[in-house]
Scaffold this active site. Structure first.
Site, PDB file in Angstrom:
ATOM      1  N   TYR A   5     -60.541  49.162  20.003  1.00 24.16           N
ATOM      2  CA  TYR A   5     -61.933  48.886  19.634  1.00 24.16           C
ATOM      3  C   TYR A   5     -62.870  50.088  19.725  1.00 24.16           C
ATOM      4  O   TYR A   5     -63.734  50.259  18.906  1.00 24.16           O
ATOM      5  CB  TYR A   5     -62.498  47.750  20.506  1.00 24.16           C
ATOM      6  CG  TYR A   5     -61.906  46.409  20.132  1.00 24.16           C
ATOM      7  CD1 TYR A   5     -62.414  45.688  19.062  1.00 24.16           C
ATOM      8  CD2 TYR A   5     -60.810  45.890  20.801  1.00 24.16           C
ATOM      9  CE1 TYR A   5     -61.867  44.473  18.683  1.00 24.16           C
ATOM     10  CE2 TYR A   5     -60.249  44.673  20.428  1.00 24.16           C
ATOM     11  CZ  TYR A   5     -60.781  43.975  19.366  1.00 24.16           C
ATOM     12  OH  TYR A   5     -60.219  42.784  18.984  1.00 24.16           O
ATOM     13  N   ARG A  22     -51.687  36.271  13.418  1.00 25.24           N
ATOM     14  CA  ARG A  22     -51.352  36.259  14.843  1.00 25.24           C
ATOM     15  C   ARG A  22     -52.195  35.196  15.536  1.00 25.24           C
ATOM     16  O   ARG A  22     -53.428  35.248  15.471  1.00 25.24           O
ATOM     17  CB  ARG A  22     -51.637  37.639  15.443  1.00 25.24           C
ATOM     18  CG  ARG A  22     -51.534  37.681  16.945  1.00 25.24           C
ATOM     19  CD  ARG A  22     -51.776  39.073  17.535  1.00 25.24           C
ATOM     20  NE  ARG A  22     -51.725  38.988  18.971  1.00 25.24           N
ATOM     21  CZ  ARG A  22     -52.672  39.426  19.793  1.00 25.24           C
ATOM     22  NH1 ARG A  22     -53.758  40.035  19.341  1.00 25.24           N
ATOM     23  NH2 ARG A  22     -52.552  39.279  21.094  1.00 25.24           N
ATOM     24  N   HIS A  69     -52.566  34.364  25.955  1.00 23.10           N
ATOM     25  CA  HIS A  69     -53.833  35.021  25.650  1.00 23.10           C
ATOM     26  C   HIS A  69     -54.896  34.425  26.586  1.00 23.10           C
ATOM     27  O   HIS A  69     -55.840  33.784  26.157  1.00 23.10           O
ATOM     28  CB  HIS A  69     -54.191  34.834  24.173  1.00 23.10           C
ATOM     29  CG  HIS A  69     -55.163  35.839  23.637  1.00 23.10           C
ATOM     30  ND1 HIS A  69     -54.918  36.612  22.509  1.00 23.10           N
ATOM     31  CD2 HIS A  69     -56.396  36.204  24.060  1.00 23.10           C
ATOM     32  CE1 HIS A  69     -55.968  37.391  22.263  1.00 23.10           C
ATOM     33  NE2 HIS A  69     -56.873  37.164  23.192  1.00 23.10           N
ATOM     34  N   ASN A 101     -54.236  47.045  20.721  1.00 23.95           N
ATOM     35  CA  ASN A 101     -55.580  46.561  20.395  1.00 23.95           C
ATOM     36  C   ASN A 101     -56.542  47.715  20.602  1.00 23.95           C
ATOM     37  O   ASN A 101     -56.640  48.265  21.702  1.00 23.95           O
ATOM     38  CB  ASN A 101     -55.990  45.395  21.308  1.00 23.95           C
ATOM     39  CG  ASN A 101     -55.215  44.128  21.000  1.00 23.95           C
ATOM     40  OD1 ASN A 101     -54.421  44.081  20.063  1.00 23.95           O
ATOM     41  ND2 ASN A 101     -55.453  43.096  21.793  1.00 23.95           N
ATOM     42  N   GLU A 155     -54.915  44.091  17.083  1.00 27.08           N
ATOM     43  CA  GLU A 155     -56.339  43.769  16.994  1.00 27.08           C
ATOM     44  C   GLU A 155     -57.116  45.045  16.720  1.00 27.08           C
ATOM     45  O   GLU A 155     -56.842  46.084  17.315  1.00 27.08           O
ATOM     46  CB  GLU A 155     -56.892  43.194  18.313  1.00 27.08           C
ATOM     47  CG  GLU A 155     -56.510  41.778  18.611  1.00 27.08           C
ATOM     48  CD  GLU A 155     -57.104  41.276  19.929  1.00 27.08           C
ATOM     49  OE1 GLU A 155     -58.198  41.739  20.318  1.00 27.08           O
ATOM     50  OE2 GLU A 155     -56.450  40.432  20.557  1.00 27.08           O
ATOM     51  N   GLU A 177     -53.053  41.866  26.343  1.00 25.19           N
ATOM     52  CA  GLU A 177     -53.932  42.669  27.191  1.00 25.19           C
ATOM     53  C   GLU A 177     -53.835  42.325  28.678  1.00 25.19           C
ATOM     54  O   GLU A 177     -54.797  41.852  29.285  1.00 25.19           O
ATOM     55  CB  GLU A 177     -55.385  42.536  26.723  1.00 25.19           C
ATOM     56  CG  GLU A 177     -55.590  42.945  25.270  1.00 25.19           C
ATOM     57  CD  GLU A 177     -57.062  42.977  24.852  1.00 25.19           C
ATOM     58  OE1 GLU A 177     -57.907  42.497  25.619  1.00 25.19           O
ATOM     59  OE2 GLU A 177     -57.362  43.485  23.759  1.00 25.19           O
TER      60      GLU A 177
HETATM   61  C1  FCB Z   1     -59.931  41.551  22.905  1.00 27.99           C
HETATM   62  C2  FCB Z   1     -59.352  40.166  23.036  1.00 27.99           C
HETATM   63  C3  FCB Z   1     -59.748  39.240  21.925  1.00 27.99           C
HETATM   64  C4  FCB Z   1     -61.191  39.423  21.514  1.00 27.99           C
HETATM   65  C5  FCB Z   1     -61.497  40.878  21.272  1.00 27.99           C
HETATM   66  C6  FCB Z   1     -62.911  41.152  20.822  1.00 27.99           C
HETATM   67  O1  FCB Z   1     -59.991  42.150  24.158  1.00 27.99           O
HETATM   68  O2  FCB Z   1     -57.942  40.228  23.077  1.00 27.99           O
HETATM   69  O3  FCB Z   1     -59.466  37.921  22.333  1.00 27.99           O
HETATM   70  O4  FCB Z   1     -62.024  38.849  22.438  1.00 27.99           O
HETATM   71  O5  FCB Z   1     -61.238  41.607  22.425  1.00 27.99           O
END
Ligand code: FCB
Length: 444
Positions: A295, A77, A121, A293, A353, A166
């Site tokens: 995290y 991607r 992006h 995405n 992500e 995002e």
């Molecule tokens: C996300 C972003 C990506 C990267 C990660 C750690 O929010 O989409 O570009 O910075 O975090």
């Protein structure tokens, strides 16, 4: 856990973004973007870092693809820099910009790597920012025109498309907290921007349907699991507000045709933010998949004085955290996938992500021993697998990120890559996690 525990056509790969890796900021006819401007404004990015050179992927793309191939990656991607293709954001089309993405796409296909292209992006052409940026009412049209230019050239070869990466970060980090470009702090603008982003997305999807056949399009949303800090009712309500703010702001409009109520009430949406019945159809333009995405999670408590959502996050005591100080919380991935399934009628999902920053360095033996990252992925892959096992429609997993790169306001200080990238020598060194991922993909 093995690759064979996942469906045979499950997509595995990595993700990057143009400004974070390309460099060549003033080459090939590229125009200035808001991230060039922001990074060159003193005090905005740690240590004054910029993406001027980044990973120099603009010149090294071919070797980078070869490395991906050697590591056995099935998909990649990347994002397209709007100002590389349309230096002023609209009007003149820069042929060298289009040629770059054309070569990249063909290179990936020749290497047997499935391209996923993100149209936006975060690197808006500065020329559009100068006349109002995402708050400008014509932005959706300009975005759709840009998207059309790209679909015309690459729509026949790229099977997976993402309109926006995002939008929450674009709206909130870019226009409310101001820690990202364009660095604005204004709630009203934030809300206008969020509406325009939704229209831009919908219009681009419409254009896509007119131009391409057989390819798929979706949007990538970042979501953060929300846990109330205590079992007190005010904290439970706070976590629900956090959920509306972080997870439903863009997903509810797209999949349900309404703003989350807790958001509208808490932010006191102004009248001009009302979306007319006809326009809701545009926002709800059917998409082929949702990109997620993921995290971390937030532990949330009620904080009546904290604007704008009256919530505050609490650090999880004793829990492991990454270099971003984000709690490592794999179960949140399952929980969010499960919420998406129940709230939005089980749409196809790709994890676009997921990854972690750790303080990696090259050891005396020339290797990067990032066992913490391997552990991180094992535990998150397991949650994805658990979701599939429970009947969820998860189709792929793209790891953030292929190589260490420009991590926005943190510059080069936060390293998320499977491949180590030295910002001075630009040397690429696959980390132990890359070798582990390769063996995983080989089915070892
Ligand atoms: C996300 C972003 C990506 C990267 C990660 C750690 O929010 O989409 O570009 O910075 O975090």
């Amino acid at each position: 856990m093995k690759r064979s525990d996942f469906p045979h056509d499950f997509v595995w790969g990595t993700a990057t973004a143009a400004y974070q890796i390309e460099g060549a900021a003033a080459e090939g006819g590229r125009g200035e973007s808001i991230w060039d401007r922001f990074a060159h404004t003193s005090g905005k990015v740690l240590e004054g870092a910029t993406g001027d050179r980044a990973c120099d992927h603009y010149h090294r793309w071919s070797a980078d693809i070869a490395l991906m191939r050697r590591l056995g990656m099935g998909a990649y991607r990347f994002s397209i820099s709007w100002s590389r293709v349309l230096p002023q954001g609209r009007g003149y089309i820069n042929p060298r910009g289009l040629d770059f993405y054309d070569r990249l796409t063909d290179g990936l296909i020749e290497a047997g790597i499935t391209p996923f292209a993100t149209l936006y992006h975060w690197d808006l052409p500065q020329a559009l920012q100068a006349i109002g940026g995402w708050a400008h009412p014509d932005m959706p049209l300009w975005f759709a025109d840009y998207a059309t230019t790209i679909f015309d050239r690459l729509g026949d070869r790229i099977p997976f498309w993402i309109t926006l990466n995002e939008p929450w970060c674009v709206a909130v980090l870019g226009h409310l907290t101001g820690v990202h470009a364009p660095g604005i702090r204004d709630l009203r603008q934030t809300l206008m921007v969020s509406k325009n982003l939704l229209f831009a997305h919908g219009l681009a999807v419409q254009r896509f349907r007119e131009i391409t056949k057989g390819a798929q399009i979706g949007i990538t949303l970042n979501m953060t699991a929300q846990t109330p800090a205590t079992d007190r009712e005010p904290d439970i309500q706070a976590a629900l507000r956090g959920d509306a703010f972080n997870n439903r702001w863009f997903a509810d409009p797209i999949f349900r045709g309404s703003w989350p109520q807790a958001l509208v009430e808490t932010l006191e949406f102004p009248r001009e933010l009302e979306i007319q019945p006809d326009d809701w159809a545009l926002v709800q333009e059917p998409i082929d998949f949702l990109g997620l995405n993921y995290y971390t999670r937030n532990i949330v408590r009620d904080a009546p004085d904290v604007t704008p959502m009256r919530i505050e996050t609490v650090r999880a005591a004793g829990a492991p955290h990454t270099e971003m100080d984000w709690e490592i919380y794999p179960a949140g991935l399952y929980d969010l996938l499960d919420d998406i399934r129940t709230r939005y009628d089980n749409p196809p999902v790709f994890i676009t992500e997921n990854g972690a920053a750790f303080p990696d360095s090259i050891a005396a033996d020339g290797r990067v021993h990032d066992t913490d990252r391997i552990e991180f992925f094992k535990r998150h892959f397991a949650q994805a697998q658990r979701f599939i096992e429970s009947g969820g429609d998860l189709r792929g997993y793209l790891v953030w990120t292929f190589m260490d790169n420009f991590e926005w306001a943190y510059g080069y200080s936060k390293k998320f890559g499977l491949v180590h990238m030295d910002p001075t020598s630009l040397t690429r060194t696959p980390k132990q996690s890359a070798e582990w991922f390769q063996r995983f993909l080989e089915g070892d």
